[in-house]
Design an enzyme around this catalytic site. Structure first.
Site, mmCIF file in Angstrom:
data_model
loop_
_atom_site.group_PDB
_atom_site.id
_atom_site.type_symbol
_atom_site.label_atom_id
_atom_site.label_comp_id
_atom_site.label_asym_id
_atom_site.label_seq_id
_atom_site.Cartn_x
_atom_site.Cartn_y
_atom_site.Cartn_z
ATOM 1 C CG HIS A 1 -0.398 0.027 2.534
ATOM 2 N ND1 HIS A 1 0.899 -0.308 2.788
ATOM 3 C CD2 HIS A 1 -0.935 0.333 3.736
ATOM 4 C CE1 HIS A 1 1.140 -0.201 4.083
ATOM 5 N NE2 HIS A 1 0.049 0.189 4.685
HETATM 6 C C1 LIG Z 1 -12.714 -8.487 32.352
HETATM 7 C C2 LIG Z 1 -12.910 -7.042 32.015
HETATM 8 C C3 LIG Z 1 -12.324 -6.058 32.971
HETATM 9 C C4 LIG Z 1 -13.549 -6.594 30.927
HETATM 10 C C5 LIG Z 1 -14.124 -7.428 29.885
HETATM 11 C C6 LIG Z 1 -14.684 -6.545 28.783
HETATM 12 C C7 LIG Z 1 -13.844 -6.636 27.554
HETATM 13 C C8 LIG Z 1 -14.003 -7.824 26.657
HETATM 14 C C9 LIG Z 1 -13.002 -5.657 27.291
HETATM 15 C C10 LIG Z 1 -12.112 -5.602 26.066
HETATM 16 C C11 LIG Z 1 -10.701 -5.329 26.440
HETATM 17 C C12 LIG Z 1 -9.818 -5.441 25.229
HETATM 18 C C13 LIG Z 1 -9.300 -6.770 24.860
HETATM 19 C C14 LIG Z 1 -9.513 -4.324 24.528
HETATM 20 C C15 LIG Z 1 -8.649 -4.352 23.412
HETATM 21 C C16 LIG Z 1 -8.450 -3.208 22.748
HETATM 22 C C17 LIG Z 1 -7.577 -3.141 21.619
HETATM 23 C C18 LIG Z 1 -6.837 -4.331 21.146
HETATM 24 C C19 LIG Z 1 -7.485 -1.946 20.999
HETATM 25 C C20 LIG Z 1 -6.651 -1.713 19.883
HETATM 26 C C21 LIG Z 1 -6.607 -0.496 19.313
HETATM 27 C C22 LIG Z 1 -5.739 -0.264 18.212
HETATM 28 C C23 LIG Z 1 -5.585 0.963 17.609
HETATM 29 C C24 LIG Z 1 -6.298 2.154 18.058
HETATM 30 C C25 LIG Z 1 -4.648 1.003 16.533
HETATM 31 C C26 LIG Z 1 -4.218 2.141 15.929
HETATM 32 C C27 LIG Z 1 -3.247 1.993 14.886
HETATM 33 C C28 LIG Z 1 -2.784 3.007 14.103
HETATM 34 C C29 LIG Z 1 -3.214 4.400 14.265
HETATM 35 C C30 LIG Z 1 -1.837 2.592 13.079
HETATM 36 C C31 LIG Z 1 -1.304 3.378 12.186
HETATM 37 C C32 LIG Z 1 -0.379 2.792 11.227
HETATM 38 C C33 LIG Z 1 0.340 3.477 10.319
HETATM 39 C C34 LIG Z 1 0.281 4.955 10.195
HETATM 40 C C35 LIG Z 1 1.172 2.716 9.420
HETATM 41 C C36 LIG Z 1 1.922 3.247 8.494
HETATM 42 C C37 LIG Z 1 2.610 2.364 7.532
HETATM 43 C C38 LIG Z 1 2.545 2.888 6.105
HETATM 44 C C39 LIG Z 1 3.481 4.031 5.886
HETATM 45 C C40 LIG Z 1 1.144 3.285 5.685
HETATM 46 O O1 LIG Z 1 2.982 1.825 5.311
#
Ligand SMILES: CC(C)=CCC/C(C)=C/CC/C(C)=C/C=C/C(C)=C/C=C/C=C(C)/C=C/C=C(C)/C=C/C=C(C)/C=C/CC(C)(C)O
Ligand SMILES: C[S@@+](CC[C@H](N)C(=O)[O-])C[C@H]1O[C@@H](n2cnc3c(N)ncnc32)[C@H](O)[C@@H]1O
Length: 380
Positions: A280
């Site tokens: 990409h």
């Molecule tokens: C038992 C209890 C206390 C609760 C149970 C309730 C329950 C099931 C809760 C859920 C808890 C849980 C497992 C949460 C998990 C959350 C996660 C895994 C969140 C992940 C979020 C990820 C994010 C926001 C990722 C963002 C990534 C970004 C912005 C990546 C950007 C990448 C780029 C710019 C890459 C560039 C490469 C290029 C240049 C394009 O090639």
């Protein structure tokens, strides 16, 4: 001009109802509609104010607030000293972070992690991206200029040094260190998804093209003890991977080779090739040539695995068609492609059995696999 379809007319009617201030007021007060109206209004507010929320998050991350309170909940006075903020500003940031579920009040006037804060602490790659976004947001400050202007005139284009210049293989360590560290920090969330849907156990040797500092290969190797690994990346990046393989005790079965896939042949000998967050970054002509090079480096029935954001999937459209589309526009080359687009590029290079694997958390990557066949290669 063609006449409007029934669907177009129905949607036009819906738009005129939803945009009517009298209908909006009615829905806001009518008890059966009120919950939906509130949810829509809140969603609209989040879109309008998203940048402010992102900046509150950025302040927390820059001040290392989450690490401080993960160690031990602390009072506003303790935190204002440790974050070097006036007490009133510290309180304001804590209140905002509580509202965003990043922080949660604890006993005796102390503050600990909120639910989202705790989840963020488990995702160091996301924290690295939050800090990196300062640069992205500067490039997006005038989105219309970004859409009108020549691609890639901003900071991101300079940051991703390989997208500019004719000879990426000559880039020095100072040009690749920052992006390689960023990719390494965010690589665990990609490797986790890939390894969930694909087992490398049936393969003998994996070549990871554009493999960065070897974080992906290290994660695969840890799960697949018999697999030999080859990494191919620009020389200054491959040197970092060689260091990592030595540190991880993988030097015996993992080799890092420096070169540019735009000018150098790919190493041979692998029965599976991976392209993780590589395609990409590049425009169609470069991708077509890269896929042909992968095809010729693989044996008959060899496998290609692609992991990157795929456009047009309804579950992740805002991420691929919104976030990554604008990110890559600012960066200056490439785009998030639909599965159909990738399939046509893969077929043209001689791949068949092209499959999309839906990963459990498809935020930043979905997985596509394809098999080399010598039949029907389009040599055009
Ligand atoms: C038992 C209890 C206390 C609760 C149970 C309730 C329950 C099931 C809760 C859920 C808890 C849980 C497992 C949460 C998990 C959350 C996660 C895994 C969140 C992940 C979020 C990820 C994010 C926001 C990722 C963002 C990534 C970004 C912005 C990546 C950007 C990448 C780029 C710019 C890459 C560039 C490469 C290029 C240049 C394009 O090639
Ligand atoms: C977005 S990064 C992805 C790194 C890694 N695969 C990951 O997912 O963490 C793209 C990688 O492709 C490499 N790359 C870009 N152009 C290249 C070229 N012409 N030849 C070899 N590698 C290249 C970059 O150095 C970088 O490591």
């Amino acid at each position: 001009m063609n006449s409007l379809s029934l669907r177009d007319r129905l949607l036009g009617w819906r738009d005129s109802v939803l945009s009517n201030p009298r209908f909006q007021r009615f829905a806001a007060v009518f008890p059966l509609m009120r919950p939906v109206a509130r949810r829509r209004a809140a969603a609209m507010f989040d879109l309008v104010a998203g940048f402010v929320y992102s900046q509150i998050l950025l302040a927390c991350v820059q001040l290392r607030l989450f690490d401080l309170i993960a160690e031990r909940p602390a009072t506003v006075d303790e935190l204002s000293v440790r974050c070097e903020l006036p007490r009133e500003s510290m309180q304001m940031l804590l209140d905002a972070a509580i509202a965003l579920k990043l922080v949660q009040p604890r006993s005796e006037g102390r503050y600990g992690l909120g639910q989202l804060g705790a989840e963020l602490c488990g995702n160091r790659g996301v924290l690295a991206m939050v800090e990196h976004h300062a640069m992205l947001y500067r490039d997006l400050a005038d989105p219309v200029a970004l859409l009108r202007g020549p691609r890639g005139g901003g900071e991101l284009a300079a940051y991703w040094a390989y997208v500019r210049g004719e000879r990426p293989a000559e880039l020095g360590a100072e040009h690749v260190a920052s992006y390689t560290a960023l990719m390494a920090a965010s690589q665990p969330m990609i490797a986790r998804e890939v390894l969930h849907v694909f087992s490398f156990g049936a393969h003998r040797c994996l070549l990871d093209v554009g493999g960065g500092d070897g974080s992906f290969l290290s994660a695969v190797a840890a799960q697949t003890p018999e697999l030999r690994c080859i990494l191919f990346d620009l020389p200054a990046v491959a040197a970092k991977a060689a260091d990592r393989f030595r540190t991880n005790g993988l030097a015996e079965r993992a080799t890092a080779i420096g070169g540019s896939f735009r000018t150098d042949p790919l190493p041979e000998g692998a029965d599976i090739v991976s392209l993780v967050r590589v395609i990409h970054d590049h425009d169609d002509e470069v991708v077509a040539a890269l896929l042909r090079a992968v095809h010729s480096a693989l044996p008959e029935r060899g496998t290609l695995l692609i992991a990157e954001p795929i456009a047009g999937l309804s579950r992740t459209a805002s991420i691929s068609d919104g976030y990554f589309a604008f990110y890559l526009r600012a960066m200056g080359t490439g785009k998030a492609r639909t599965f159909e687009h990738l399939r046509s590029l893969l077929e043209a290079a001689g791949f068949a059995e092209i499959k999309l694997h839906l990963v459990p958390m498809p935020l930043v990557a979905s997985v596509i696999t394809a098999t080399k066949t010598s039949k029907c290669v389009n040599l055009a």
